[in-house]
Design an enzyme around this catalytic site. Structure first.
Site, PDB file in Angstrom:
ATOM      1  N   LYS A  23       0.841  -1.210   0.000  1.00  0.00           N
ATOM      2  CA  LYS A  23       0.000   0.000   0.000  1.00  0.00           C
ATOM      3  C   LYS A  23       0.875   1.259   0.000  1.00  0.00           C
ATOM      4  O   LYS A  23       0.654   2.172  -0.790  1.00  0.00           O
ATOM      5  CB  LYS A  23      -0.887  -0.061   1.251  1.00  0.00           C
ATOM      6  CG  LYS A  23      -1.988   0.944   1.312  1.00  0.00           C
ATOM      7  CD  LYS A  23      -3.114   0.437   2.214  1.00  0.00           C
ATOM      8  CE  LYS A  23      -2.812   0.555   3.705  1.00  0.00           C
ATOM      9  NZ  LYS A  23      -2.721   1.944   4.180  1.00  0.00           N
ATOM     10  N   SER A  24       1.869   1.298   0.869  1.00  0.00           N
ATOM     11  CA  SER A  24       2.729   2.494   0.944  1.00  0.00           C
ATOM     12  C   SER A  24       3.394   2.770  -0.399  1.00  0.00           C
ATOM     13  O   SER A  24       3.441   3.911  -0.873  1.00  0.00           O
ATOM     14  CB  SER A  24       3.825   2.292   1.997  1.00  0.00           C
ATOM     15  OG  SER A  24       3.278   2.305   3.286  1.00  0.00           O
ATOM     16  N   GLY A  91      -4.983   8.161   5.298  1.00  0.00           N
ATOM     17  CA  GLY A  91      -4.101   9.214   5.807  1.00  0.00           C
ATOM     18  C   GLY A  91      -2.910   9.428   4.886  1.00  0.00           C
ATOM     19  O   GLY A  91      -2.426  10.554   4.718  1.00  0.00           O
ATOM     20  N   ASP A 312       2.574  -0.706  12.095  1.00  0.00           N
ATOM     21  CA  ASP A 312       1.295  -1.232  11.625  1.00  0.00           C
ATOM     22  C   ASP A 312       1.063  -2.681  12.078  1.00  0.00           C
ATOM     23  O   ASP A 312       0.013  -3.252  11.806  1.00  0.00           O
ATOM     24  CB  ASP A 312       1.217  -1.125  10.092  1.00  0.00           C
ATOM     25  CG  ASP A 312       1.165   0.344   9.641  1.00  0.00           C
ATOM     26  OD1 ASP A 312       0.801   1.206  10.454  1.00  0.00           O
ATOM     27  OD2 ASP A 312       1.526   0.617   8.480  1.00  0.00           O
TER      28      ASP A 312
HETATM   29  C1  S3P Z   1       2.844   5.025   6.019  1.00  0.00           C
HETATM   30  C2  S3P Z   1       3.524   5.412   7.140  1.00  0.00           C
HETATM   31  C3  S3P Z   1       3.080   5.072   8.503  1.00  0.00           C
HETATM   32  C4  S3P Z   1       2.106   3.897   8.486  1.00  0.00           C
HETATM   33  C5  S3P Z   1       1.037   4.053   7.461  1.00  0.00           C
HETATM   34  C6  S3P Z   1       1.630   4.184   6.069  1.00  0.00           C
HETATM   35  C7  S3P Z   1       3.356   5.464   4.699  1.00  0.00           C
HETATM   36  O1  S3P Z   1       2.457   6.194   9.068  1.00  0.00           O
HETATM   37  O2  S3P Z   1       1.521   3.725   9.761  1.00  0.00           O
HETATM   38  O3  S3P Z   1       0.173   2.919   7.484  1.00  0.00           O
HETATM   39  O4  S3P Z   1       2.933   4.918   3.662  1.00  0.00           O
HETATM   40  O5  S3P Z   1       4.221   6.357   4.685  1.00  0.00           O
HETATM   41  P1  S3P Z   1       3.292   7.439   9.717  1.00  0.00           P
HETATM   42  O6  S3P Z   1       4.076   8.077   8.651  1.00  0.00           O
HETATM   43  O7  S3P Z   1       2.227   8.350  10.255  1.00  0.00           O
HETATM   44  O8  S3P Z   1       4.137   6.853  10.779  1.00  0.00           O
END
Ligand code: S3P
Length: 425
Positions: A23-24, A91, A312
């Site tokens: 996903k990231s 987010g 996560d």
């Molecule tokens: C992510 C970073 C993490 C992770 C989120 C995805 C990303 O969050 O918890 O599920 O894709 O960069 P944070 O950057 O708020 O730590």
């Protein structure tokens, strides 16, 4: 809201599973592809609703996205969407796009679902502001909508970020690429550094000092992004295998970015046997095959230094802790309270509803390992990772677990329950 009753055979399983795309990295491939002028390609994109939200937002900005092909005029040619961009539950979509949009000549507003509307966004304001960007959030809560206003020109700066947050660092990097002059982003390490690795491979930056990265502004080249499997999805299978002696699962082709695999180190300390082999890399970001074989399960104190690289997966640590011998303690993970749900409260509640013992602390939780959990009904709170952790608990339960709002999994892994059922066949 759909409820789902899950129960699994009480025998061990052996399986090899290709998990969905990461996903990231899918968000990053789409946004970096959309910032480059021309035709980029993302192969193996994550299937869930979060990545679909990024695709929809990019289309609203005038970028063509179809079957992994990304056709863009380049970030300079993005058009005013004329309406708020809906980031859904994601987010990552909101924070990354806030950075990418910071250099545009039109104002954009980013909004989302009820969960996203409660998440902290003020953290974007200072770091993006350091580059001259003008970003506002809803006050006094510091939550969405996020509005990004046009400014004459972004300028490079040294930006110190006090959170080990990959989203925040990426937002700054995406803005910094459009600035005049280089930017150095510094802050605590341990986060997933996918963006930095890809930008270095694409010629737009380089590591700088112990905890910094320098962005060299300029246009991004078109690229082909091969998305590896998502280690946060694979982690669910790793946890299922770890909790039963005789079980083993192999997940080929998953991201082995150091900021993603804290959970493997924790599983090893729990007593599982781990083999992780790097088989290649995508633009400097390692990919490989992981096999987890169940051993005993012994409680542990999770070192705070592993929190960012396990962020996560900490719900899974809680569930395994309840099934282990001895106490399991997680600290230094206050960020869990601001994810898709308050994951500290959610983990403790899930374990207690299945007859286990757990206490929340300000920045983590403590779980009493009782070696077993009971059948029961648990709440996902609309959070995909809580729903999947409930399925892990169900593997150890002699009976069924009812998961309320079970469809939450579709954010990252539509078809999750069907894959789990096939593990024993
Ligand atoms: C992510 C970073 C993490 C992770 C989120 C995805 C990303 O969050 O918890 O599920 O894709 O960069 P944070 O950057 O708020 O730590």
């Amino acid at each position: 809201m759909t409820h789902r009753t899950v129960s699994y055979p009480q025998e061990p399983f052996q399986a090899t599973v290709a998990v969905p795309g990461d996903k990231s990295l899918s968000h990053r491939a789409l946004i970096l592809g959309a910032m480059a002028a021309g035709r980029s390609r993302a192969i193996g994109l994550a299937p869930g609703a979060d990545v679909a939200a990024t695709v929809a937002a990019l289309r609203a900005l005038g970028v063509g996205v179809d079957a992994g092909w990304i056709d863009s005029p380049g970030v300079e040619g993005w058009s005013d969407p004329g309406a708020p961009l809906d980031c859904g539950n994601s987010g990552t979509t909101m924070r990354l796009l806030a950075g990418a949009l910071a250099g545009r000549s039109f104002a954009s507003t980013l909004t989302g679902d009820a969960s996203l509307l409660a998440r902290p966004m003020r953290r974007l304001v200072g770091p993006l502001g350091a580059l001259g960007a003008m970003v506002t959030v809803a006050e006094p809560a510091g939550t969405p909508p996020v509005t990004v206003y046009p400014v004459p020109r972004l300028h490079g700066a040294t930006v110190a970020i006090d959170l080990a947050s990959a989203q925040l660092r990426t937002a700054v990097a995406l803005a910094a690429m459009q600035a005049e002059g280089a930017t150095v982003i510094a802050g605590p390490v341990g986060y997933r550094d996918h963006t930095e690795r890809w930008l270095e491979a694409l010629g737009r930056g380089a590591p700088h000092g112990a905890d910094g990265f320098r962005i060299d502004p300029g246009p991004l080249p078109i690229a082909e992004y091969r998305i590896p499997g998502d280690p946060s999805s694979a982690a669910v299978l790793w946890a299922m295998a770890a909790l039963r002696r005789g079980s083993a699962v192999t997940t080929p082709g998953v991201s082995l970015n150091p900021g993603r695999i804290g959970f493997l180190q924790i599983l090893e300390r729990f007593g599982a046997v781990i083999s992780a082999e790097v088989t290649g890399s995508v633009l400097g970001d390692p990919v490989g095959t992981v096999t987890v074989t169940g051993g005993g399960l012994f409680g542990l104190e999770v070192p705070e230094s592993l929190a960012a690289a396990t962020l996560d997966e900490l719900i899974l640590v809680g569930v395994l802790g309840a099934l282990a011998e001895g106490m399991t303690v997680v600290r230094g993970a206050a960020e869990l309270r601001t994810k898709e749900s308050d994951r500290i409260a959610g983990t403790v509640d899930l374990i207690r509803r299945l007859g286990g013992g757990a206490e929340a602390t300000e920045d983590g939780f403590a779980v009493v390992g009782m070696g077993e959990l009971d059948p029961g009904a648990v709440r996902s709170r609309g959070d995909h990772r809580l729903a999947m952790a409930a399925a892990v608990a169900a593997v150890a339960v002699d009976g069924a677990v009812v998961i309320e709002d079970a469809d939450a999994v579709s954010v990252s892994w539509p078809g999750f329950y069907e894959v789990m059922e096939r593990l024993w066949s």
